[in-house]
Design a protein around this motif. Structure first.
Motif, PDB file in Angstrom:
ATOM      1  N   SER A 235      34.119  52.223  47.546  1.00 47.33           N
ATOM      2  CA  SER A 235      33.229  50.983  47.345  1.00 47.33           C
ATOM      3  C   SER A 235      32.937  50.497  46.105  1.00 47.33           C
TER       4      SER A 235
ATOM      5  N   ASN B  60      34.128  47.506  44.013  1.00 45.82           N
ATOM      6  CA  ASN B  60      32.912  46.484  43.614  1.00 45.82           C
ATOM      7  C   ASN B  60      33.177  46.309  41.866  1.00 45.82           C
TER       8      ASN B  60
ATOM      9  N   THR C 170      33.754  42.835  40.074  1.00 45.49           N
ATOM     10  CA  THR C 170      32.494  42.512  39.170  1.00 45.49           C
ATOM     11  C   THR C 170      33.689  42.057  37.751  1.00 45.49           C
TER      12      THR C 170
END
Length: 346
Positions: free
Chosen positions: A80, A84, A88
């Motif tokens: 995760s 992420n 980003t």
């Protein structure tokens, strides 16, 4: 079976300890912080975005290499965090391309703050998980060793078996100490045991064998090919020696063969010619076809390892004589001869 379990636990403990997952995640966190710093500097100083773009590329390049496990250590949370971070970076790419636009830089910094926080938590999590797993393995190892100790006390026969195993292992270690790892031939240390058992001198001929232009093989073809060449020579020496002749590797591309008996000189002469020819044949259809040997032969009396060293020194000098005379040849030198005598071995 208990011993096998102990070895497995020991390997797992070493494996867990040797890899620092928390450092990997902390390193990613540091790179994100460096990206934030580059953005801040660009905002404050109003400079270009080259430094920011470079830092963005460094972080982007690390994303695919962020591990989610190592051996028995599983870190599903890293999946995760990695996804992420990738999202980003994709989101802030257009923002850092136009930092002069009000609000873009601040927005990029906020998004990166979340990535920093996530990898901070991930670093702490994996550190605890790695420590707990290592402690669990150590506790299991300790309990297993306690069980093994109890078993040994109950069954003395196991102790006797272990003594036999240790004795055999020592024998293997002694053999390994006098064996060349690359070729399997005896090594230079083995020469110390090649004197006569009684110390009484016997007639012997000692040949020092050197591969011509071996350095060129390593330089042009690589060390793996050079190792292959040495192993081919070792196979030839094994094939051309028997109970009356012993071969060893001195080191590098130098080998030695000792012939004993009243006819040692004749055996050395004929065998060295055979070795040279067989070596050339063994190199046919290879990258080093045409490889040749220079051989120096010394004849004398040996009874101790010191006698062997003395003969080897003479043969070594004769071998270099052969190289100076054009390689692919052998030279005999002995106190029985007034001067070196050239032999056709090319």
């Amino acid at each position: 079976m208990t011993s096998i379990e102990i070895q497995r636990y020991q390997r797992e403990i070493v494996e867990i300890s040797n890899y620092n997952l928390s450092y990997v995640y902390a390193r990613t966190q540091i790179e994100v912080l460096r990206l934030q710093k580059a953005i801040s500097v660009a905002l404050l100083e109003g400079g270009g975005t080259n430094a920011v773009t470079l830092r963005w590329a460094i972080v982007k390049g690390r994303v695919s290499s962020i591990p989610t496990s190592y051996g028995p250590i599983d870190v599903p949370e890293a999946t995760s965090a990695r996804n992420n971070l990738d999202e980003t970076l994709v989101a802030i790419e257009p923002l850092i391309a136009s930092l002069q636009t009000p609000g873009n830089g601040v927005e990029a910094l906020k998004r990166l703050d979340r990535a920093v926080e996530e990898f901070t938590r991930l670093t702490a999590l994996v550190n605890v998980r790695q420590s707990n797993l290592s402690q669990h393995e150590q506790d299991t190892l300790s309990a297993t060793m306690t069980r093994l100790s109890a078993t040994i006390m109950l069954f003395c026969g196991i102790g006797l078996t272990l003594l036999v195993v240790v004795f055999r292992q020592k024998q293997r270690l002694r053999l390994a100490a006098v064996t060349d790892v690359l070729t399997g031939l005896p090594n230079r240390a083995a020469l110390e045991t090649w004197g006569t058992a009684s110390g009484k001198s016997v007639t012997a001929a000692l040949a020092v064998i050197d591969v011509d232009r071996f350095k060129q093989v390593n330089d042009q073809l690589g060390h793996a090919k050079g190792d292959d060449l040495l192993r081919r020579l070792a196979d030839v020496l094994r094939d051309k020696t028997d109970e009356d002749a012993r071969a060893a590797r001195l080191g590098g591309d130098e080998f030695v063969v000792i012939f004993k008996g009243a006819d040692a000189w004749k055996k050395a002469q004929s065998r060295c010619e055979a070795i040279s020819g067989a070596f050339r044949k063994a190199c046919e259809d290879t990258d080093f076809a045409g490889a040749t040997l220079s051989i120096g032969i010394s004849v004398g009396e040996i009874g101790t390892s010191e006698d062997i060293e003395a003969l080897m020194s003479q043969a070594d000098g004769a071998m270099y004589d052969a190289k100076r005379e054009g390689r692919s040849s052998s030279v005999a030198r002995s106190d029985r001869f007034d001067r070196p005598r050239q032999l056709a071995c090319g």
